[in-house]
Design an enzyme around this catalytic site. Structure first.
Site, PDB file in Angstrom:
ATOM      1  N   ASP A 139       0.802  -1.220   0.000  1.00  0.00           N
ATOM      2  CA  ASP A 139       0.000   0.000   0.000  1.00  0.00           C
ATOM      3  C   ASP A 139       0.841   1.280   0.000  1.00  0.00           C
ATOM      4  O   ASP A 139       0.310   2.370  -0.231  1.00  0.00           O
ATOM      5  CB  ASP A 139      -0.938   0.025   1.214  1.00  0.00           C
ATOM      6  CG  ASP A 139      -1.978  -1.071   1.164  1.00  0.00           C
ATOM      7  OD1 ASP A 139      -2.421  -1.410   0.049  1.00  0.00           O
ATOM      8  OD2 ASP A 139      -2.354  -1.591   2.225  1.00  0.00           O
ATOM      9  N   GLU A 234     -10.183  -0.542  -3.068  1.00  0.00           N
ATOM     10  CA  GLU A 234     -11.185  -1.288  -2.309  1.00  0.00           C
ATOM     11  C   GLU A 234     -11.769  -0.478  -1.151  1.00  0.00           C
ATOM     12  O   GLU A 234     -12.877  -0.760  -0.683  1.00  0.00           O
ATOM     13  CB  GLU A 234     -10.580  -2.578  -1.760  1.00  0.00           C
ATOM     14  CG  GLU A 234      -9.455  -2.371  -0.756  1.00  0.00           C
ATOM     15  CD  GLU A 234      -8.857  -3.672  -0.258  1.00  0.00           C
ATOM     16  OE1 GLU A 234      -9.599  -4.672  -0.196  1.00  0.00           O
ATOM     17  OE2 GLU A 234      -7.661  -3.683   0.085  1.00  0.00           O
TER      18      GLU A 234
END
Length: 359
Positions: A139, A234
């Site tokens: 990430d 997401e």
């Protein structure tokens, strides 16, 4: 010499990602070959530290792992200071960690992981352990470092997937929604979306509106562009008009909303864990090796309570107390967002200047 760091422990915690073995190798080989240290690897993240499960690592056991995905030590999402467990067991897990650390005679503990791992590492430092952190995550959202290993590999994987979506979207003249990992931040979505030529990129940091998305996609259709690629993180928030059903993914919710608003056939693809697996990219191998070797040097210099990090191309260290509990978000004015807008990429927060619907 008295006070010399002789024994170090290594663990990998949190989600797996490409480059973990390269980092273990970087720390371990440098510690053994350059500094003459003994190196111990704990299994399954902090769980191995709690249960005293470890093995001695030598140069041979660290050879041949540079290109391997996953982690030879194993990992887990064990959180020794998790409130409900801490209250129930009256701190037994942290106490067992301290006992095992002392029993093995460690001079420092190297914790390789993401935000949660660094938070726990900081708490262990506060208990009296000598701890050093190494940042990893696909990430790229660990505060205090410009880059983490695992990110580049995931960008490559997601970009290849998006590339493949173009051909099927064009063949069927439909809209393809690709959901990329990222619960809190949009680094992976932004980079892979731009690299993969996404027409729409939706990230958690930018609030978007269904009406803007609708106008943009219909504008592309009017302009003779019969298909579109929509890349979503997401963790994006779904506006009330497109409220997703329980257990429904962001990608599915967005795809359903687009088809209802535009009438254009829309399909979604959720990349999921494929983004975290496999061999690390050459860049991630280099980043993990550099961070690992630098961390071994930090241990030798007794730079405890800190995390190895990148500032630009330079390796530095930052305090674990500065890192803990913080997330590195994508700035709304990030240069890549600015440049993406200039080529008519839509972020759902404003009508692009280039494509306009015909009157």
């Amino acid at each position: 010499m008295a006070g010399t760091v002789k024994k170090i422990g290594i663990l990998t915690a949190g989600g797996d990602c490409p480059g973990l073995n390269a980092a273990i190798r970087g720390v371990g080989k440098t510690a053994i070959l350059k500094y003459g240290m003994k190196v111990y690897g704990f299994s399954s993240g902090y769980l191995g530290l709690i249960n005293g499960e470890y093995r001695k690592l030598n140069e041979k056991s660290l050879s041949g792992i540079l290109t391997l995905g996953g982690t030879i030590l194993g990992t887990s999402r064990e959180k020794p200071f998790k409130p409900q467990e801490y209250e129930e067991y009256i701190g037994s897990k942290p106490e067992r960690i301290l006992e095992n650390y002392d029993r093995l005679g460690l001079d420092t503990l190297i914790c390789i992981g993401g935000n949660g791992t660094m938070k726990t590492a900081g708490k262990l430092q506060g208990m009296g352990l000598n701890v050093i952190g190494v940042p990893k995550t696909i990430d790229n959202d660990v505060w205090g470092t410009d880059v983490t290993f695992g990110f580049d590999s995931a960008v490559n994987i997601a970009t290849e997937a998006i590339d493949r979506m173009h051909t099927t979207a064009n063949s069927h003249k439909r809209i393809m929604v690709v959901e990329v990992m990222g619960h809190h931040t949009g680094w992976l979505t932004l980079f892979s979306g731009v690299a993969g030529g996404g027409d729409v990129i939706l990230v958690p940091e930018i609030e978007w509106k269904p009406e803007i998305l609708k106008d943009y996609l219909l504008g592309r259709l009017d302009a003779g562009k019969p298909y579109s690629i929509v890349v979503v993180a997401e963790g994006i928030k779904i506006p009330k008009k497109g409220r997703k059903r329980k257990q429904e993914s962001a990608g599915t919710a967005v795809a359903t909303m687009i088809q209802e608003l535009t009438g254009i056939e829309t399909r979604e693809t959720i990349l999921g864990y494929i983004q975290r697996g496999g061999s690390p990219s050459p860049r991630d191998r280099m980043i993990a090796t550099e961070l690992g070797a630098y961390t071994a040097g930090m241990a030798s210099n007794k730079e405890f309570g800190r995390m190895a990090a990148y500032k630009g191309y330079d390796l530095i260290s930052v305090g674990l107390d500065e890192v803990a509990g913080k997330i590195k978000y994508v700035p709304r004015e990030h240069p890549l967002i600015h440049h993406a807008r200039s080529i008519d990429t839509c972020f759902g927060d404003g009508m692009p200047d280039i494509i306009r619907r015909k009157g």
